[in-house]
Design an enzyme around this catalytic site. Structure first.
Site, short mmCIF file in Angstrom:
data_model
loop_
_atom_site.label_atom_id
_atom_site.label_comp_id
_atom_site.label_asym_id
_atom_site.label_seq_id
_atom_site.Cartn_x
_atom_site.Cartn_y
_atom_site.Cartn_z
N GLY A 140 39.43 41.07 41.96
CA GLY A 140 39.70 42.23 43.32
C GLY A 140 40.57 41.04 43.72
O GLY A 140 41.37 39.84 42.91
N SER A 141 41.70 42.45 44.24
CA SER A 141 42.74 41.16 44.94
C SER A 141 42.78 39.37 45.26
O SER A 141 41.86 39.14 46.01
CB SER A 141 44.03 41.96 45.31
OG SER A 141 42.98 42.25 46.02
N GLY B 199 39.92 39.04 48.68
CA GLY B 199 39.21 37.74 48.75
C GLY B 199 39.32 37.44 49.92
O GLY B 199 38.29 36.65 50.60
N GLU C 100 36.36 35.75 42.43
CA GLU C 100 37.10 36.28 40.76
C GLU C 100 38.63 36.76 40.77
O GLU C 100 38.64 38.40 41.17
CB GLU C 100 36.36 36.35 39.95
CG GLU C 100 36.75 37.05 37.97
CD GLU C 100 37.63 37.14 37.83
OE1 GLU C 100 39.38 36.94 37.73
OE2 GLU C 100 37.66 37.91 37.00
C1 UN1 Z 1 39.58 41.00 34.78
O1 UN1 Z 1 40.58 41.88 34.23
O2 UN1 Z 1 39.21 41.47 35.70
O3 UN1 Z 1 38.64 38.09 29.44
C2 UN1 Z 1 38.60 40.60 33.80
C3 UN1 Z 1 39.21 38.99 29.56
C4 UN1 Z 1 37.97 39.95 30.13
C5 UN1 Z 1 37.95 40.11 31.58
C6 UN1 Z 1 38.76 40.49 31.90
N1 UN1 Z 1 36.92 39.65 28.96
O4 UN1 Z 1 40.06 39.86 29.46
#
Ligand code: UN1
Length: 500
Positions: free
Chosen positions: A232-233, A237, A254
């Protein structure tokens, strides 16, 4: 498919979809499609306790048998691909092809995790002492909390859950409050898998928490949650990391991206054009991997940018469920305002905006359809350091590759990056230690649409976590170093003499 047909095919009952206080809207037309009951913090704590009980059992189930659970999950997802893909589209507004693609990512990571369940390998290590053996063993970690964002409502859960489950960790999922229906539909699929699997699957192996931020906080506060993986944002995080660090719990983060493409003089411009359009406007610019900054060599700038502006002008924008649409709506009106605000700032910083921003005729109620924007910038100004979750592509010129790489690395985020070039000296420099500082660096491919086989994540404000393929599974297990003395002596390490 009508909205009611999609909801009916989701397996969720009328009773489940109504009667609560969490209003769920579809970005397709802004209408309300459900009112879900929310969990309380007390219920969340009970669910965590159940998950911990499940952990005590699940950790003793042999890993390949745990893999069988994930194999069955993958099979169910194959059967449900169309129904779940359509629900993804209804709930988050990405086009149906991308809804299907998201479910395909779930299936792919399940396949990966099934194989992995027989390959949770540790090392053997040479001991400095005679008659001693050293090795590393990987053990299940504990309950894994998974927090996900609206833009990928189901796949990131599965990248985490498929690995966590084979690693011996039960999973509690807190989806975005904007996209809870897909999470409930996936939980139904998991319930069916549990039935097929039999008694080895403990109660509470996978659970879903429906509600708002307080439930995420219930996860971070509870020491029975050994690990939190959050997508998320950056502010979200930071909050998760701060709470988890108080109890020194483990996180996999992430977070935001601010991804760039460098287009070098030797680039295949046809390929670059297609890659730019897909990665900048796909998912209406709402991927963490979306292309946001285009850094173009001055020699090819005029051959590329006007064509790009032309391609944008012809994009099919509209109902994401309709065939042929390539750009669906933004998630909500707040996203639209954020886009407008960013474009105003970009103009104030000297940018020339092509298309973009203003709401299109398809927007009514809470729906937010926009023209994706290209903004030619005089240099990499303040707005370009910021991730706006909307289809805005900033374009700047460069003269030397070193300058382009500096620009690409100058932002606070470090998720994905790429170069279009056919010059091996340039591409290797870009991939070298002096090149891109991102977790993902590609050559002649856009920054989005990563395959599940690689580790997914990035550096700096992106959070440093890795999910999905490669050895990301190690994040879901605890490493134990074992030294075994099979001799009749007791030599000490470092040659220490300590005779009694
Ligand atoms: C996301 O936007 O949180 O690589 C994930 C990509 C995708 C995953 C994006 N497989 O664009």
């Amino acid at each position: 498919m009508s909205h009611s047909e999609i909801l009916a095919a989701s397996g969720l009952t009328e009773a489940e979809l109504t009667g609560g206080t969490l209003a769920v809207h579809t970005p397709v037309d802004g209408s309300e499609i459900a009112r879900l009951a929310m969990h309380s913090v007390a219920e969340a704590d009970e669910m965590i306790a159940t998950a911990h009980e499940a952990f005590l059992q699940w950790r003793t189930v042999p890993a390949p048998r745990r893999g069988e659970f994930v194999r069955l999950l993958g099979e169910e997802l194959r059967r449900e691909k169309e129904a779940l893909g359509a629900l993804v589209t209804l709930e988050c507004g990405k086009i149906y092809q991308e809804g299907l693609g998201e479910v395909q990512e779930m299936i792919d990571i399940c396949d990966f995790a099934v194989g992995l369940s027989r390959q949770l390998y540790g090392l053997t290590i040479a001991s400095e002492r005679p008659g001693h053996a050293m090795r590393e063993t990987w053990h299940p970690m504990g309950v894994c909390g998974v927090i996900t964002a609206f833009n990928f409502p189901v796949a990131p859960w599965c990248w985490n859950a498929a690995l966590a489950l084979v690693c011996g960790d039960p999973v509690i999922w807190k989806p975005s409050e904007k996209t809870p229906l897909t999470a409930l539909a996936v939980q139904k699929i998991c319930d069916r898998v549990c039935e097929q699997f039999g008694d080895d699957a403990p109660k509470g192996l996978t659970q879903v928490l429906i509600g708002e931020r307080d439930l995420g906080e219930a996860l971070t506060a509870n020491p029975k949650v050994a690990l939190i993986s959050a997508t998320g944002s950056v502010p979200m995080g930071r909050a998760v990391a701060a709470d988890m660090s108080k109890r020194l719990g483990r996180t996999i983060l992430e977070l935001g991206g601010n991804n760039a493409m460098i287009v070098a003089p030797s680039a295949d411009l046809e390929m670059a054009l297609r890659a730019i359009v897909f990665s900048a406007v796909g998912t209406a610019g709402q991927r963490c991997t979306t292309l946001r900054r285009l850094i173009v060599h001055e020699d090819v700038y005029d051959a590329l940018v006007p064509r790009l502006v032309k391609a944008y002008a012809g994009l099919p924008i509209g109902d994401p469920l309709a065939e042929g649409t390539l750009v669906g709506p933004l998630i909500d009106q707040d996203a639209l305002s954020a886009m407008d605000k960013a474009l105003v700032q970009a103009q104030a910083e000297g940018g020339t905006v092509h298309g973009g921003g203003q709401a299109l005729a398809e927007s009514h109620g809470a729906a937010a359809y926009v023209n994706p924007a290209i903004v030619e910038m005089p240099g990499q100004s303040a707005i370009m350091h910021h991730e706006t979750f909307a289809p805005i592509l900033y374009v700047v010129k460069y003269q030397s590759l070193e300058q382009a790489i500096d620009m690409q690395n100058a932002v606070p985020q470090g998720l994905s990056s790429c170069i279009f070039s056919t010059d091996v000296r340039e591409t290797e420099l870009f991939l070298s230690a002096a090149g891109s500082d991102c977790g993902i660096a590609n050559v002649n491919i856009g920054p989005s649409g990563a395959e599940i086989g690689g580790a997914f994540g990035g550096e700096k404000e992106t959070g440093g976590g890795r999910e999905s393929g490669s050895d990301a599974w190690k994040g879901y297990m605890r490493r134990q170093t074992n030294t075994v003395n099979y001799s009749r002596e007791l030599p000490l390490a470092q040659g220490i003499k300590f005779d009694i």
